[in-house]
Design a protein around this motif. Structure first.
Motif, PDB file in Angstrom:
ATOM      1  N   THR A   1      47.720  37.827  37.816  1.00 59.11           N
ATOM      2  CA  THR A   1      47.184  37.137  37.948  1.00 59.11           C
ATOM      3  C   THR A   1      46.604  36.628  36.709  1.00 59.11           C
ATOM      4  OG1 THR A   1      45.451  36.388  39.187  1.00 59.11           O
ATOM      5  CG2 THR A   1      47.383  36.036  40.214  1.00 59.11           C
ATOM      6  N   LEU A   2      46.403  37.441  35.415  1.00 57.05           N
ATOM      7  CA  LEU A   2      45.492  37.579  33.746  1.00 57.05           C
ATOM      8  C   LEU A   2      46.405  37.186  33.353  1.00 57.05           C
ATOM      9  CD1 LEU A   2      43.201  37.012  32.556  1.00 57.05           C
ATOM     10  CD2 LEU A   2      43.128  39.427  32.368  1.00 57.05           C
TER      11      LEU A   2
ATOM     12  N   PRO B   1      36.511  45.927  40.844  1.00 53.88           N
ATOM     13  CA  PRO B   1      35.569  44.926  41.554  1.00 53.88           C
ATOM     14  C   PRO B   1      34.433  45.889  41.798  1.00 53.88           C
ATOM     15  CG  PRO B   1      37.322  44.084  41.585  1.00 53.88           C
ATOM     16  CD  PRO B   1      37.747  45.238  41.424  1.00 53.88           C
ATOM     17  N   ALA B   2      34.669  47.055  42.751  1.00 45.27           N
ATOM     18  CA  ALA B   2      33.656  47.546  43.764  1.00 45.27           C
ATOM     19  C   ALA B   2      32.445  47.960  42.361  1.00 45.27           C
ATOM     20  CB  ALA B   2      34.085  48.623  44.334  1.00 45.27           C
ATOM     21  N   THR B   3      33.338  49.056  41.038  1.00 49.51           N
ATOM     22  CA  THR B   3      32.426  49.558  40.121  1.00 49.51           C
ATOM     23  C   THR B   3      31.390  48.494  39.500  1.00 49.51           C
ATOM     24  OG1 THR B   3      34.164  51.191  39.607  1.00 49.51           O
ATOM     25  CG2 THR B   3      32.414  50.645  38.210  1.00 49.51           C
TER      26      THR B   3
ATOM     27  N   LEU C   1      28.516  35.891  42.575  1.00 53.46           N
ATOM     28  CA  LEU C   1      29.841  34.913  41.913  1.00 53.46           C
ATOM     29  C   LEU C   1      30.782  35.614  40.594  1.00 53.46           C
ATOM     30  CD1 LEU C   1      27.971  31.604  41.818  1.00 53.46           C
ATOM     31  CD2 LEU C   1      29.619  32.600  43.152  1.00 53.46           C
ATOM     32  N   GLY C   2      29.590  36.726  39.680  1.00 52.38           N
ATOM     33  CA  GLY C   2      30.572  37.693  38.815  1.00 52.38           C
ATOM     34  C   GLY C   2      31.206  38.421  38.534  1.00 52.38           C
ATOM     35  N   PHE C   3      31.036  39.104  39.586  1.00 46.92           N
ATOM     36  CA  PHE C   3      31.304  40.729  39.898  1.00 46.92           C
ATOM     37  C   PHE C   3      33.194  41.190  39.570  1.00 46.92           C
ATOM     38  CE2 PHE C   3      31.612  40.062  43.902  1.00 46.92           C
ATOM     39  CZ  PHE C   3      32.643  41.205  44.532  1.00 46.92           C
ATOM     40  N   ASP C   4      33.511  39.671  39.359  1.00 44.71           N
ATOM     41  CA  ASP C   4      35.107  40.206  39.683  1.00 44.71           C
ATOM     42  C   ASP C   4      35.814  39.297  39.029  1.00 44.71           C
ATOM     43  OD1 ASP C   4      34.769  38.136  42.033  1.00 44.71           O
ATOM     44  OD2 ASP C   4      35.575  38.548  43.585  1.00 44.71           O
ATOM     45  N   ALA C   5      34.543  38.162  38.593  1.00 41.80           N
ATOM     46  CA  ALA C   5      35.576  37.437  37.509  1.00 41.80           C
ATOM     47  C   ALA C   5      37.169  37.362  36.741  1.00 41.80           C
ATOM     48  CB  ALA C   5      34.383  36.890  36.649  1.00 41.80           C
ATOM     49  N   VAL C   6      36.978  39.120  36.412  1.00 43.91           N
ATOM     50  CA  VAL C   6      37.949  39.034  35.386  1.00 43.91           C
ATOM     51  C   VAL C   6      38.604  39.809  36.163  1.00 43.91           C
ATOM     52  CG1 VAL C   6      38.397  40.037  33.130  1.00 43.91           C
ATOM     53  CG2 VAL C   6      36.595  37.981  32.861  1.00 43.91           C
ATOM     54  N   ASN C   7      38.131  41.197  36.307  1.00 43.80           N
ATOM     55  CA  ASN C   7      38.771  42.316  36.587  1.00 43.80           C
ATOM     56  C   ASN C   7      39.804  42.146  38.093  1.00 43.80           C
ATOM     57  OD1 ASN C   7      36.959  42.178  38.551  1.00 43.80           O
ATOM     58  ND2 ASN C   7      35.642  43.943  38.010  1.00 43.80           N
TER      59      ASN C   7
END
Length: 360
Positions: free
Chosen positions: A144-145, A229-231, A131-137
């Protein structure tokens, strides 16, 4: 009338003081007042609630969340099935624990599959990482950020909303799983849970939310730190695998080496060695979760450290009350909360210091 007169008088005093100030101080005071009016005009109290609702809707509609929910649901149902198969033998055993029948659904197993708490401790971190690994990147890569930050909202509201929405989903999910286990146990066993059993199960669910919240904050930290996100996903999975498998192996090798070097040690030295290994193992959130949940769901657990014969002599073989069990695991719960807050604080500071550009 009195309020309006007082307001006019205060304005006169302020104008009189400002006229006597030097030019530099007068410009500085004017800039501060303009900035305060700008912040008040741009503040939007409803922005945080809108962001939380948006994040919850995005999670619920995603296939990733559905797959993670299906995996945890199926594994928990499988562990509940194995617990029901061995429940009759566990009830007949004379261990001072036969009164807490519903709690056995969370702790026992027939050996083919792990127990309910074993599955949660092993697979729960995957839910937080997922749920959190791609929250920001992901927001940064999609561009969209910068669009979100162009709206009249504070930057910290975005990070707070992502964490709050994910934690709300996790809490709701495990509350539903706990109620599912209780309802199935009530239908199959035919015994309603006692009030103490309900308190212990609710405490177990709260500790589970704190435990998965740590992994959620850790994955958000990696999402802020890494651009891909993969990293960030691989970094979170690497930490999860390290504490789930390799950390205990490293401690076992270290313990074996220390014992070989101190073959002629006394009882005090052995107790110090055990306490040292126990303290090192409690660095792992997996160990903290196992100790806290096993103590809450097994009232016969009276101590989490080594005991000498003198300490165990004269102890009454009876289940601990809920309050005493909660006091026993309070350091473990505090450790989980502290780890969660540390990860959140680091990600918070890193995100506030980052420069946000369109598709940067």
């Amino acid at each position: 009338m009195e309020a309006s007169v007082l307001k006019r008088q205060l304005n006169k005093w302020r104008n009189a003081v400002s006229e006597r100030l030097p030019d530099g101080l007068r410009k500085f005071a004017g800039s501060l007042s303009d900035r305060d009016r700008f912040d008040k005009s741009n503040s939007n109290p409803a922005a945080f609630r809108v962001l939380v609702r948006k994040e919850i809707a995005d999670h619920v509609r995603s296939w990733r969340f559905i797959l993670l929910l299906a995996i945890i649901f199926l594994t928990c149902v499988a562990s509940l099935y194995t617990a029901l198969n061995s429940l009759q033998d566990a009830i007949k055993s004379e261990d001072g624990y036969s009164d807490f029948v519903i709690l056995k659904l969370f702790t026992i197993s027939d050996g083919t599959l792990p127990s309910f708490i074993g599955f949660i401790g092993f697979l729960g971190p995957l839910l937080g990482i997922g749920l959190g690994f791609d929250a920001v990147n992901s927001e940064r890569n999609k561009g969209t950020l910068s669009r979100i930050m162009a709206q009249p909202i504070h930057r910290d509201d975005l990070l707070n909303a992502k964490f709050t929405a994910s934690l709300f989903i996790i809490g709701f999910m495990f509350l539903a799983l706990g109620l599912l286990v209780l309802s199935l146990g009530l239908l199959i066993v035919g015994l309603p849970p006692s009030f103490e059993e309900l308190l212990r199960i609710l405490a177990f669910l709260v500790v589970t939310v704190f435990y998965i919240g740590f992994w959620l904050n850790l994955s958000i930290l990696f999402s802020v730190r890494f651009r891909q996100p993969a990293t960030s996903a691989l970094a979170g999975i690497a930490v999860w695998l390290f504490f789930s498998f390799f950390y205990d192996m490293i401690l076992n090798l270290l313990s074996t080496a220390l014992v070989r070097n101190n073959q002629a040690s006394t009882v005090d030295d052995m107790l110090n060695h055990v306490n040292l290994m126990l303290g090192l193992s409690r660095i792992s959130p997996y160990t903290l979760f196992n100790e806290a949940t096993s103590t809450l769901l097994m009232p016969t657990v009276r101590n989490l450290g080594p005991l000498t014969t003198e300490q165990a002599y004269g102890a009454i073989d009876s289940p601990l009350p809920f309050g005493q069990s909660l006091l026993l695991v309070w350091p473990q719960v505090t450790g989980l909360i502290a780890l969660t807050l540390v990860c959140f604080a680091i990600s918070y500071v890193m995100f506030l210091r980052q420069e946000i550009r369109g598709r940067s």
